[in-house]
Design a protein around this motif. Structure first.
Motif, PDB file in Angstrom:
ATOM      1  N   CYS A 130      35.457  39.435  42.862  1.00 49.81           N
ATOM      2  CA  CYS A 130      34.761  40.499  43.614  1.00 49.81           C
ATOM      3  C   CYS A 130      34.064  39.941  44.856  1.00 49.81           C
ATOM      4  O   CYS A 130      33.496  38.860  44.834  1.00 49.81           O
ATOM      5  CB  CYS A 130      33.743  41.188  42.698  1.00 49.81           C
ATOM      6  SG  CYS A 130      32.785  42.455  43.553  1.00 49.81           S
ATOM      7  N   LYS A 131      34.104  40.728  45.954  1.00 49.76           N
ATOM      8  CA  LYS A 131      33.465  40.296  47.201  1.00 49.76           C
ATOM      9  C   LYS A 131      32.080  40.905  47.356  1.00 49.76           C
ATOM     10  O   LYS A 131      31.395  40.663  48.348  1.00 49.76           O
ATOM     11  CB  LYS A 131      34.331  40.714  48.395  1.00 49.76           C
ATOM     12  CG  LYS A 131      35.654  39.980  48.470  1.00 49.76           C
ATOM     13  CD  LYS A 131      35.403  38.493  48.674  1.00 49.76           C
ATOM     14  CE  LYS A 131      36.668  37.653  48.581  1.00 49.76           C
ATOM     15  NZ  LYS A 131      37.675  38.022  49.541  1.00 49.76           N
ATOM     16  N   ASN A 132      31.687  41.687  46.394  1.00 46.09           N
ATOM     17  CA  ASN A 132      30.399  42.388  46.513  1.00 46.09           C
ATOM     18  C   ASN A 132      29.773  42.510  45.125  1.00 46.09           C
ATOM     19  O   ASN A 132      29.579  43.590  44.611  1.00 46.09           O
ATOM     20  CB  ASN A 132      30.662  43.766  47.134  1.00 46.09           C
ATOM     21  CG  ASN A 132      29.374  44.527  47.389  1.00 46.09           C
ATOM     22  OD1 ASN A 132      28.310  43.910  47.525  1.00 46.09           O
ATOM     23  ND2 ASN A 132      29.464  45.845  47.425  1.00 46.09           N
ATOM     24  N   CYS A 144      38.480  44.011  44.512  1.00 46.72           N
ATOM     25  CA  CYS A 144      38.437  44.750  43.238  1.00 46.72           C
ATOM     26  C   CYS A 144      39.558  45.787  43.171  1.00 46.72           C
ATOM     27  O   CYS A 144      40.189  45.966  42.136  1.00 46.72           O
ATOM     28  CB  CYS A 144      37.086  45.432  43.053  1.00 46.72           C
ATOM     29  SG  CYS A 144      35.810  44.317  42.451  1.00 46.72           S
ATOM     30  N   ASP A 176      34.009  46.926  41.684  1.00 51.68           N
ATOM     31  CA  ASP A 176      35.133  47.854  41.481  1.00 51.68           C
ATOM     32  C   ASP A 176      35.473  48.677  42.722  1.00 51.68           C
ATOM     33  O   ASP A 176      36.288  49.600  42.644  1.00 51.68           O
ATOM     34  CB  ASP A 176      34.881  48.828  40.306  1.00 51.68           C
ATOM     35  CG  ASP A 176      35.176  48.175  38.961  1.00 51.68           C
ATOM     36  OD1 ASP A 176      35.605  47.005  38.945  1.00 51.68           O
ATOM     37  OD2 ASP A 176      34.957  48.830  37.928  1.00 51.68           O
ATOM     38  N   THR A 177      34.851  48.384  43.868  1.00 51.05           N
ATOM     39  CA  THR A 177      35.154  49.177  45.061  1.00 51.05           C
ATOM     40  C   THR A 177      35.567  48.330  46.264  1.00 51.05           C
ATOM     41  O   THR A 177      36.133  48.856  47.226  1.00 51.05           O
ATOM     42  CB  THR A 177      33.956  50.054  45.473  1.00 51.05           C
ATOM     43  OG1 THR A 177      32.805  49.211  45.552  1.00 51.05           O
ATOM     44  CG2 THR A 177      33.696  51.163  44.469  1.00 51.05           C
ATOM     45  N   CYS A 178      35.279  47.034  46.241  1.00 53.60           N
ATOM     46  CA  CYS A 178      35.664  46.213  47.397  1.00 53.60           C
ATOM     47  C   CYS A 178      37.190  46.048  47.413  1.00 53.60           C
ATOM     48  O   CYS A 178      37.866  46.377  46.435  1.00 53.60           O
ATOM     49  CB  CYS A 178      34.964  44.848  47.363  1.00 53.60           C
ATOM     50  SG  CYS A 178      35.546  43.755  46.057  1.00 53.60           S
TER      51      CYS A 178
HETATM   52 ZN   LIG Z   1      34.266  44.120  44.102  1.00 54.81          ZN
END
Ligand SMILES: [Zn+2]
Length: 307
Positions: free
Chosen positions: A51-53, A66, A61-63
């Motif tokens: 994950c980047k965030n 993800c 779950d939104t980057c």
């Molecule tokens: Zn992420």
């Protein structure tokens, strides 16, 4: 992110803290009984690493990273698939190739090896070098229900995370929320505390069938049920040998003399051995022989679930 089972949270939180400090080991092995949630924890950790965030409770779950992972399409994540019962050397060579070179999403690379104890010797040897010097930014997560079957050299190069289920009270509570079936008192013991295995057995009615088997055996040893009737009910049941072994150990958990204990276990082990070795054995006859032999040894022993 997917909600983790409550008993996995303490270790996930620890992994998260280590990740944020850059101190997570590059080769880990998640161990614990089958049905405790090792794969779920491995996936959650992989998601977190990619994950980047990162969020306080895991991957966002939104980057972009993800989303690629959720679509099953992340170039920096390799989950070893094996079609056969063993992980062969070809799969490990593919893994080794994957670990070299830069990550495509400019982050970490993650490999998950499910059922790592099924690696062949050649596969384990091929993995050693990568475990010794994991390429920078690459994490290798092994998963195993049979830690002792992993080769010693592999074990010595991975940080072990032994997963534990929560307290019996917490698990009973959780199982109640997941299944409408009442929880038999023996089930968590039978599943060695592994909640997912217990849940599976509740859902597919195996737990009910085991409850019946225990009641039948209790009736037989207390003289309320005839041998022929018992054999008729038990012969050919799925899980019979596992269940019977469990039942006998529970009965023997009560104060019992050593010789009697030896006699019971020897008879049981002989029966198990014969079942696999003697081709065309009459199973009802063999079971009758075993239960006849056990009767005088166990009729005065109580199981621990008896009130
Ligand atoms: Zn992420």
């Amino acid at each position: 992110m997917t909600k983790l089972y409550p008993w996995l949270l303490p270790q996930f939180n620890q992994m998260q803290a280590l990740t944020s400090k850059g101190q997570l080991a590059h080769a880990l092995v998640l161990t614990g009984a089958a049905g405790i949630g090792k794969d779920m924890l491995a996936n959650a950790l992989a998601a977190l690493l990619l994950c980047k965030n990162r969020q306080p409770d895991g991957a966002c779950d939104t980057c972009k990273s993800c989303l690629l992972r959720l679509a099953g399409n992340h170039a920096d994540l390799l989950v070893l698939q094996t079609e056969t019962q063993h992980i062969g050397v070809d799969a490990i060579r593919q893994l080794n190739q994957f670990t070299y070179g830069a990550a495509q999403q400019q982050g970490y690379k993650v490999v998950i090896i499910p059922a790592a104890d099924t690696m062949t010797e050649a596969a384990a040897n091929a993995l050693l070098k990568t475990l010794e010097e994991p390429p920078a930014g690459c994490f290798i997560i092994l998963v195993s229900s049979n830690y002792s079957q992993l080769s010693a050299t592999i074990r010595s190069r991975c940080q072990q995370w032994q997963l534990h289920a929560g307290s019996e009270a917490m698990l009973s509570e959780w199982l109640k929320t997941q299944s409408n079936t009442p929880l038999p008192p023996f089930l968590l013991d039978y599943c060695q505390g592994a909640p997912l295995k217990a849940l599976g057995m509740l859902k597919n009615e195996q737990a009910g069938s085991l409850t019946e088997m225990i009641a039948l055996l209790d009736d037989y040893f207390s003289g309320k049920l005839q041998l022929a009737a018992l054999v008729k009910q038990l012969d050919g049941k799925a899980e019979l040998s596992g269940m019977l072994g469990f039942y006998l150990r529970q009965r023997l958990a009560q104060p019992v003399d050593f010789l009697r204990q030896q006699a019971v276990l020897t008879a049981y082990q002989r029966w198990c051995r014969d079942a696999t070795r003697i081709i065309g054995q009459n199973s009802a006859l063999a079971l009758t022989g075993l239960l006849t032999e056990l009767k005088p040894l166990l009729q005065h022993q109580e199981t621990k679930w008896k009130s």
